[in-house]
Design an enzyme around this catalytic site. Structure first.
Site, short mmCIF file in Angstrom:
data_model
loop_
_atom_site.label_atom_id
_atom_site.label_comp_id
_atom_site.label_asym_id
_atom_site.label_seq_id
_atom_site.Cartn_x
_atom_site.Cartn_y
_atom_site.Cartn_z
CB ILE A 167 -0.95 -0.02 1.22
CG1 ILE A 167 -1.96 1.13 1.19
CG2 ILE A 167 -0.17 -0.03 2.53
CD1 ILE A 167 -3.06 1.01 2.24
CB CYS A 168 1.12 4.06 1.01
SG CYS A 168 1.42 5.81 1.30
CB ALA A 169 5.56 5.02 -0.58
#
Length: 199
Positions: free
Chosen positions: A105-107
């Site tokens: 998730i995310c970066a």
């Protein structure tokens, strides 16, 4: 049969994502291994917003274990440590080769998976600010993206962490089990899972 999941954390990991994922996997009844990927091997570290996070072991100590899923929280600092961890990248490669679930998730999808070209043909998403790390043909705008062919789940950020975790539970244990987790939490997605009904 119980599932075993690995959740690495590191200095700079995004707290909302890490805690939501850990909490949801525990609610699902899985064996949850929270492992420090920090090079110092420390088990207590500071997340991206200054909140303390605790691991229950070092990543190197569980490198030879088998997991039903490896789940990477985001946060730029944490994802950079993940990216540079030869132990974690080898775990991810092994997970991929065995066709087992990987989720990020995310970066993390951009700075870890895309950086190491682990899933060059997979559909994925990430935090919009890292979209340029993912090829145009692979990029998806969806808050949570499941690539069934590659057994890969990716998501966009702290605000999508609950949906992301629920998708992992569905993938590992089916919609009926996800409903038993979601209903007591009074989450909006519970209505969706309840209507689906099937395992």
């Amino acid at each position: 049969m119980s599932k075993k999941v690995l959740i690495p954390i590191a200095t700079g990991s995004e707290e909302m994502e890490a805690v939501t994922i850990i909490d949801m996997m525990v609610r699902a009844g899985y064996e949850v291994v929270v492992a420090s990927a920090d090079f110092s091997g420390q088990l207590t570290m500071t997340g991206s917003r200054g909140i303390t996070l605790n691991a229950n072991c070092r990543l190197v100590d569980v490198a030879d274990d088998e997991f039903d899923a490896v789940i990477l929280p985001g946060g730029v600092g944490g994802s950079e440590i993940f990216r540079d961890s030869t132990v974690l990248i080898e775990i991810l490669r092994q997970q991929m080769y065995e066709g087992k679930l990987v989720a990020a998730i995310c970066a993390a999808p951009a700075l870890v998976l895309a950086h190491h070209k682990l899933y060059p043909d997979a559909l994925m998403t990430c935090h919009p600010s890292f979209q340029d790390h993912i090829t145009e043909q692979n990029w998806r705008v969806k808050r949570v993206t499941l690539d069934v062919t590659h057994n890969l789940i990716t998501s966009q950020g702290p605000g999508t962490a609950l949906e992301f975790a629920m998708e992992i539970i569905i993938r590992l244990s089916g919609k009926a089990h996800a409903w038993t987790v979601a209903e007591p939490m009074v989450t909006i997605p519970t209505l969706q899972y309840h209507k689906m009904g099937e395992a």
